[in-house]
Scaffold this motif. Structure first.
Motif, mmCIF file in Angstrom:
data_model
loop_
_atom_site.group_PDB
_atom_site.id
_atom_site.type_symbol
_atom_site.label_atom_id
_atom_site.label_comp_id
_atom_site.label_asym_id
_atom_site.label_seq_id
_atom_site.Cartn_x
_atom_site.Cartn_y
_atom_site.Cartn_z
ATOM 1 N N ALA A 38 19.629 36.394 -40.611
ATOM 2 C CA ALA A 38 20.664 36.449 -39.584
ATOM 3 C C ALA A 38 22.048 36.205 -40.162
ATOM 4 N N ARG A 43 28.462 38.689 -44.036
ATOM 5 C CA ARG A 43 28.869 37.890 -42.879
ATOM 6 C C ARG A 43 29.556 36.635 -43.367
ATOM 7 N N ASP A 50 27.049 31.011 -36.067
ATOM 8 C CA ASP A 50 27.001 31.346 -34.643
ATOM 9 C C ASP A 50 25.770 32.182 -34.319
ATOM 10 N N SER A 51 25.488 33.164 -35.188
ATOM 11 C CA SER A 51 24.325 34.019 -34.958
ATOM 12 C C SER A 51 23.040 33.216 -35.012
ATOM 13 N N ARG A 54 22.701 30.837 -31.836
ATOM 14 C CA ARG A 54 22.293 31.559 -30.623
ATOM 15 C C ARG A 54 20.822 31.944 -30.692
#
Length: 325
Positions: A38, A43, A50-51, A54
Protein backbone atom coordinates in the motif's frame (compact mmCIF):
# COMPACT_ATOMS: atom_id res chain seq x y z
CA UNK A 1 -10.03 -7.57 -5.91
CA UNK A 2 -12.34 -9.69 -3.70
CA UNK A 3 -9.73 -12.46 -3.47
CA UNK A 4 -7.01 -9.94 -2.60
CA UNK A 5 -9.09 -8.45 0.19
CA UNK A 6 -10.02 -11.87 1.56
CA UNK A 7 -6.33 -12.85 1.60
CA UNK A 8 -5.42 -9.59 3.35
CA UNK A 9 -8.09 -10.13 6.01
CA UNK A 10 -6.96 -13.71 6.53
CA UNK A 11 -3.33 -12.63 6.97
CA UNK A 12 -4.30 -9.92 9.42
CA UNK A 13 -6.47 -12.36 11.40
CA UNK A 14 -3.62 -14.88 11.55
CA UNK A 15 -1.23 -12.20 12.81
CA UNK A 16 -3.64 -11.12 15.54
CA UNK A 17 -4.44 -14.70 16.57
CA UNK A 18 -0.87 -15.93 16.43
CA UNK A 19 0.78 -13.28 18.56
CA UNK A 20 1.42 -13.67 22.27
CA UNK A 21 1.49 -9.92 22.85
CA UNK A 22 -0.25 -6.86 21.38
CA UNK A 23 1.15 -5.80 18.01
CA UNK A 24 1.42 -2.15 17.07
CA UNK A 25 0.22 -0.74 13.76
CA UNK A 26 3.82 -0.50 12.62
CA UNK A 27 4.45 -4.18 13.37
CA UNK A 28 1.25 -5.23 11.62
CA UNK A 29 2.12 -3.09 8.63
CA UNK A 30 5.48 -4.83 8.28
CA UNK A 31 3.90 -8.30 8.74
CA UNK A 32 1.11 -8.15 6.13
CA UNK A 33 2.35 -7.97 2.56
CA UNK A 34 -0.65 -6.02 1.29
CA UNK A 35 0.06 -3.25 3.79
CA UNK A 36 3.66 -3.02 2.61
CA UNK A 37 2.46 -2.74 -0.97
CA UNK A 38 0.00 0.00 0.00
CA UNK A 39 3.00 2.31 0.53
CA UNK A 40 4.86 1.11 -2.54
CA UNK A 41 7.53 2.97 -4.47
CA UNK A 42 6.58 6.37 -5.80
CA UNK A 43 4.41 7.27 -2.81
CA UNK A 44 5.43 9.78 -0.23
CA UNK A 45 5.65 8.75 3.41
CA UNK A 46 2.54 10.72 4.33
CA UNK A 47 0.49 9.25 1.47
CA UNK A 48 1.64 5.74 2.39
CA UNK A 49 0.69 6.23 6.04
CA UNK A 50 -2.74 7.54 5.12
CA UNK A 51 -3.39 4.66 2.73
CA UNK A 52 -2.32 2.08 5.30
CA UNK A 53 -4.33 3.65 8.12
CA UNK A 54 -7.52 3.71 6.05
CA UNK A 55 -7.00 0.13 4.90
CA UNK A 56 -6.16 -1.13 8.39
CA UNK A 57 -9.18 0.53 10.02
CA UNK A 58 -11.52 -0.93 7.35
CA UNK A 59 -9.99 -4.38 7.73
CA UNK A 60 -10.22 -4.23 11.52
CA UNK A 61 -13.90 -3.28 11.31
CA UNK A 62 -14.56 -6.05 8.77
CA UNK A 63 -12.95 -8.68 11.01
CA UNK A 64 -14.97 -7.51 13.98
CA UNK A 65 -18.11 -7.62 11.83
CA UNK A 66 -17.25 -11.24 11.01
CA UNK A 67 -17.10 -12.01 14.72
CA UNK A 68 -13.38 -11.79 15.54
CA UNK A 69 -12.83 -10.28 19.00
CA UNK A 70 -9.93 -7.81 18.61
CA UNK A 71 -8.59 -6.22 21.77
CA UNK A 72 -6.98 -2.79 21.89
CA UNK A 73 -4.23 -2.54 24.50
CA UNK A 74 -2.23 0.51 25.50
CA UNK A 75 1.34 -0.11 26.66
CA UNK A 76 3.13 1.72 29.47
CA UNK A 77 4.75 4.10 27.00
CA UNK A 78 1.35 4.95 25.45
CA UNK A 79 1.67 2.87 22.27
CA UNK A 80 -1.52 1.17 21.06
CA UNK A 81 -1.38 -2.52 20.22
CA UNK A 82 -3.85 -5.09 18.90
CA UNK A 83 -4.37 -8.81 19.43
CA UNK A 84 -7.08 -11.47 19.19
CA UNK A 85 -6.85 -13.90 22.10
CA UNK A 86 -7.66 -17.48 21.14
CA UNK A 87 -9.75 -18.08 24.24
CA UNK A 88 -11.92 -15.05 23.38
CA UNK A 89 -12.45 -16.29 19.82
CA UNK A 90 -13.28 -19.92 20.54
CA UNK A 91 -16.95 -20.93 20.61
CA UNK A 92 -18.18 -23.84 22.72
CA UNK A 93 -19.67 -26.76 20.76
CA UNK A 94 -23.09 -25.89 19.40
CA UNK A 95 -25.66 -28.67 19.28
CA UNK A 96 -29.09 -28.12 17.80
CA UNK A 97 -31.98 -30.53 17.79
CA UNK A 98 -34.41 -30.72 14.88
CA UNK A 99 -36.88 -28.24 16.40
CA UNK A 100 -34.17 -25.65 17.13
CA UNK A 101 -32.74 -25.99 13.62
CA UNK A 102 -36.23 -25.62 12.16
CA UNK A 103 -36.81 -22.45 14.22
CA UNK A 104 -33.55 -20.95 12.96
CA UNK A 105 -34.43 -21.83 9.39
CA UNK A 106 -37.86 -20.28 9.76
CA UNK A 107 -36.34 -17.08 11.16
CA UNK A 108 -33.91 -16.92 8.23
CA UNK A 109 -36.71 -17.45 5.70
CA UNK A 110 -38.52 -14.43 7.09
CA UNK A 111 -35.69 -12.23 5.83
CA UNK A 112 -35.02 -13.85 2.46
CA UNK A 113 -36.97 -11.20 0.57
CA UNK A 114 -35.84 -8.32 2.80
CA UNK A 115 -32.70 -6.27 3.27
CA UNK A 116 -31.34 -8.64 5.90
CA UNK A 117 -31.20 -11.64 3.56
CA UNK A 118 -27.41 -11.47 3.39
CA UNK A 119 -27.01 -11.26 7.14
CA UNK A 120 -29.44 -14.14 7.69
CA UNK A 121 -27.62 -16.35 5.21
CA UNK A 122 -24.26 -15.45 6.74
CA UNK A 123 -25.50 -16.32 10.22
CA UNK A 124 -26.70 -19.72 9.05
CA UNK A 125 -23.34 -20.40 7.40
CA UNK A 126 -21.60 -19.67 10.71
CA UNK A 127 -24.00 -22.01 12.51
CA UNK A 128 -23.30 -24.76 9.98
CA UNK A 129 -19.58 -24.34 10.63
CA UNK A 130 -20.28 -24.51 14.36
CA UNK A 131 -22.37 -27.67 14.27
CA UNK A 132 -25.72 -27.17 12.56
CA UNK A 133 -26.77 -30.68 11.43
CA UNK A 134 -25.73 -31.26 7.83
CA UNK A 135 -29.00 -33.04 7.01
CA UNK A 136 -31.11 -30.03 8.04
CA UNK A 137 -32.01 -27.59 5.27
CA UNK A 138 -32.70 -24.24 6.96
CA UNK A 139 -34.67 -23.03 3.95
CA UNK A 140 -36.81 -26.14 3.54
CA UNK A 141 -40.51 -25.48 3.77
CA UNK A 142 -41.88 -26.33 7.21
CA UNK A 143 -45.54 -25.89 6.42
CA UNK A 144 -48.04 -24.18 4.17
CA UNK A 145 -47.24 -20.70 5.48
CA UNK A 146 -44.42 -18.70 3.91
CA UNK A 147 -43.33 -16.07 6.46
CA UNK A 148 -42.21 -12.72 5.06
CA UNK A 149 -41.40 -9.37 6.61
CA UNK A 150 -41.52 -6.75 3.83
CA UNK A 151 -38.86 -4.05 3.96
CA UNK A 152 -39.24 -1.62 1.08
CA UNK A 153 -38.13 1.60 2.78
CA UNK A 154 -34.63 2.82 1.94
CA UNK A 155 -34.35 4.21 5.48
CA UNK A 156 -34.51 0.75 7.08
CA UNK A 157 -30.88 -0.31 6.66
CA UNK A 158 -29.19 2.93 7.83
CA UNK A 159 -31.58 3.15 10.78
CA UNK A 160 -30.98 -0.49 11.69
CA UNK A 161 -27.22 0.15 11.75
CA UNK A 162 -27.71 3.38 13.73
CA UNK A 163 -29.77 1.51 16.34
CA UNK A 164 -27.08 -1.16 16.58
CA UNK A 165 -24.21 1.32 16.86
CA UNK A 166 -26.06 3.80 19.12
CA UNK A 167 -25.48 6.58 16.59
CA UNK A 168 -27.76 9.67 16.38
CA UNK A 169 -29.33 10.42 13.00
CA UNK A 170 -31.14 13.19 11.15
CA UNK A 171 -33.80 12.77 8.47
CA UNK A 172 -36.64 14.65 6.80
CA UNK A 173 -40.00 13.43 8.05
CA UNK A 174 -43.47 14.23 6.77
CA UNK A 175 -46.29 13.76 9.22
CA UNK A 176 -49.53 12.48 7.77
CA UNK A 177 -51.27 15.80 8.43
CA UNK A 178 -48.41 18.02 7.22
CA UNK A 179 -48.01 19.56 3.79
CA UNK A 180 -44.21 19.27 3.73
CA UNK A 181 -41.49 17.39 5.62
CA UNK A 182 -39.36 18.79 8.42
CA UNK A 183 -35.94 17.74 9.66
CA UNK A 184 -35.88 15.59 12.80
CA UNK A 185 -32.84 14.83 14.95
CA UNK A 186 -33.27 11.46 16.64
CA UNK A 187 -31.39 9.07 18.89
CA UNK A 188 -32.69 5.74 17.47
CA UNK A 189 -33.59 2.94 19.87
CA UNK A 190 -35.32 0.15 17.94
CA UNK A 191 -37.26 -0.75 14.80
CA UNK A 192 -40.62 -2.51 15.00
CA UNK A 193 -42.90 -3.96 12.32
CA UNK A 194 -46.62 -3.49 12.94
CA UNK A 195 -49.46 -4.18 10.47
CA UNK A 196 -46.95 -4.43 7.63
CA UNK A 197 -45.38 -1.03 8.37
CA UNK A 198 -42.01 -0.32 9.98
CA UNK A 199 -41.65 2.15 12.83
CA UNK A 200 -38.64 3.70 14.53
CA UNK A 201 -38.78 4.43 18.25
CA UNK A 202 -36.27 6.89 19.64
CA UNK A 203 -35.54 10.12 21.47
CA UNK A 204 -36.42 13.26 19.48
CA UNK A 205 -33.79 15.84 20.41
CA UNK A 206 -35.79 18.78 19.06
CA UNK A 207 -38.80 17.94 21.22
CA UNK A 208 -36.85 16.49 24.11
CA UNK A 209 -39.12 13.47 24.32
CA UNK A 210 -39.70 9.95 23.09
CA UNK A 211 -41.23 9.69 19.62
CA UNK A 212 -42.15 7.05 17.04
CA UNK A 213 -41.67 7.53 13.28
CA UNK A 214 -43.15 5.55 10.43
CA UNK A 215 -40.37 4.73 7.96
CA UNK A 216 -42.56 5.21 4.89
CA UNK A 217 -42.87 8.89 5.83
CA UNK A 218 -39.12 9.48 5.88
CA UNK A 219 -38.03 11.36 2.76
CA UNK A 220 -34.50 11.58 1.42
CA UNK A 221 -31.45 10.04 3.02
CA UNK A 222 -30.84 9.24 6.68
CA UNK A 223 -27.81 11.25 7.83
CA UNK A 224 -25.58 10.01 10.64
CA UNK A 225 -24.39 12.30 13.42
CA UNK A 226 -21.15 11.78 15.31
CA UNK A 227 -22.28 12.88 18.78
CA UNK A 228 -23.17 10.40 21.52
CA UNK A 229 -26.65 9.70 22.88
CA UNK A 230 -27.91 12.25 25.40
CA UNK A 231 -30.92 10.28 26.70
CA UNK A 232 -30.98 6.83 28.34
CA UNK A 233 -32.14 3.96 26.15
CA UNK A 234 -35.07 1.99 27.63
CA UNK A 235 -35.14 -1.79 27.60
CA UNK A 236 -36.53 -3.64 24.59
CA UNK A 237 -39.90 -4.42 26.18
CA UNK A 238 -40.58 -0.76 26.89
CA UNK A 239 -39.67 0.24 23.35
CA UNK A 240 -42.00 -2.37 21.86
CA UNK A 241 -44.85 -1.19 24.07
CA UNK A 242 -44.15 2.38 23.00
CA UNK A 243 -44.27 1.46 19.31
CA UNK A 244 -47.50 -0.46 19.83
CA UNK A 245 -49.04 2.45 21.73
CA UNK A 246 -48.06 5.09 19.18
CA UNK A 247 -49.17 2.89 16.29
CA UNK A 248 -52.58 2.34 17.87
CA UNK A 249 -52.19 -1.15 19.32
CA UNK A 250 -53.04 -0.03 22.87
CA UNK A 251 -56.62 1.26 23.08
CA UNK A 252 -58.25 2.84 26.11
CA UNK A 253 -61.57 3.95 24.54
CA UNK A 254 -64.05 3.02 21.84
CA UNK A 255 -65.01 4.79 18.63
CA UNK A 256 -68.06 4.49 16.38
CA UNK A 257 -67.64 4.53 12.63
CA UNK A 258 -69.72 3.93 9.53
CA UNK A 259 -68.11 1.44 7.15
CA UNK A 260 -69.17 0.64 3.61
CA UNK A 261 -70.50 -2.91 3.26
CA UNK A 262 -67.93 -5.33 1.87
CA UNK A 263 -65.00 -3.04 2.72
CA UNK A 264 -62.53 -2.58 5.58
CA UNK A 265 -62.08 -6.18 6.66
CA UNK A 266 -59.15 -5.34 9.01
CA UNK A 267 -61.49 -2.91 10.80
CA UNK A 268 -64.20 -5.54 11.01
CA UNK A 269 -61.74 -7.97 12.58
CA UNK A 270 -61.03 -5.41 15.32
CA UNK A 271 -64.67 -4.45 15.88
CA UNK A 272 -66.31 -5.21 19.20
CA UNK A 273 -69.79 -4.66 17.75
CA UNK A 274 -71.24 -4.49 14.21
CA UNK A 275 -74.72 -3.27 13.21
CA UNK A 276 -76.19 -3.19 9.69
CA UNK A 277 -77.49 0.26 8.73
CA UNK A 278 -78.77 -0.61 5.28
CA UNK A 279 -78.14 1.19 1.98
CA UNK A 280 -74.65 -0.31 1.79
CA UNK A 281 -73.35 0.78 5.20
CA UNK A 282 -72.59 -0.82 8.57
CA UNK A 283 -71.92 0.74 11.96
CA UNK A 284 -68.90 -0.55 13.90
CA UNK A 285 -67.61 -0.01 17.40
CA UNK A 286 -63.80 -0.34 17.42
CA UNK A 287 -61.03 0.15 20.01
CA UNK A 288 -59.68 3.70 19.97
CA UNK A 289 -56.02 4.33 20.71
CA UNK A 290 -53.23 6.55 19.47
CA UNK A 291 -52.79 6.23 15.71
CA UNK A 292 -56.34 5.16 14.89
CA UNK A 293 -56.92 8.35 12.86
CA UNK A 294 -53.96 7.55 10.58
CA UNK A 295 -55.26 4.01 10.08
CA UNK A 296 -58.80 5.12 9.26
CA UNK A 297 -57.53 7.55 6.62
CA UNK A 298 -56.08 4.61 4.69
CA UNK A 299 -59.64 3.39 3.97
CA UNK A 300 -60.58 6.68 2.29
CA UNK A 301 -64.27 7.17 1.42
CA UNK A 302 -65.26 3.77 2.81
CA UNK A 303 -65.09 5.09 6.39
CA UNK A 304 -67.00 7.88 8.15
CA UNK A 305 -66.21 8.63 11.80
CA UNK A 306 -69.27 9.19 13.96
CA UNK A 307 -67.68 9.69 17.38
CA UNK A 308 -65.75 10.80 19.33
CA UNK A 309 -65.57 14.31 17.90
CA UNK A 310 -61.79 14.64 18.30
CA UNK A 311 -61.19 11.48 16.26
CA UNK A 312 -63.48 12.77 13.52
CA UNK A 313 -61.60 16.10 13.50
CA UNK A 314 -58.22 14.35 13.30
CA UNK A 315 -59.35 12.23 10.35
CA UNK A 316 -60.72 15.29 8.53
CA UNK A 317 -57.43 17.17 9.10
CA UNK A 318 -55.45 14.27 7.68
CA UNK A 319 -57.70 14.01 4.62
CA UNK A 320 -57.35 17.74 3.98
CA UNK A 321 -53.56 17.43 4.21
CA UNK A 322 -53.64 14.61 1.68
CA UNK A 323 -55.87 16.66 -0.64
CA UNK A 324 -53.39 19.56 -0.52
CA UNK A 325 -50.64 17.18 -1.64
Amino acid sequence: MAIAKAERLMNLALCLLGTGRPLSKRELRDSVEAYVEAAGPGRGAGAGDDSFNRMFERDKDDLRELGLVIETVESLDGEIGYLARRDSNRLPPITLDAEEAAALGLAAKVWQQARLAGAASGALQKLRAAGLPADVDPFEAHGALEPRIPVHEAAFEPLMLACRDRRPVAFDYRKSNAARPETRHVEPWALECWRGHWYLAGFDRDRGAERVFRLSRITGKVRSRGAAFTAPVPDVVTVRETVAGWAGEIADRSARIRLRSGAGYPLRAKATAVRELGEGWDELEIPYGHGLDAWLVEFGPDVVVLEPAELRADVVDRLRAVAKG
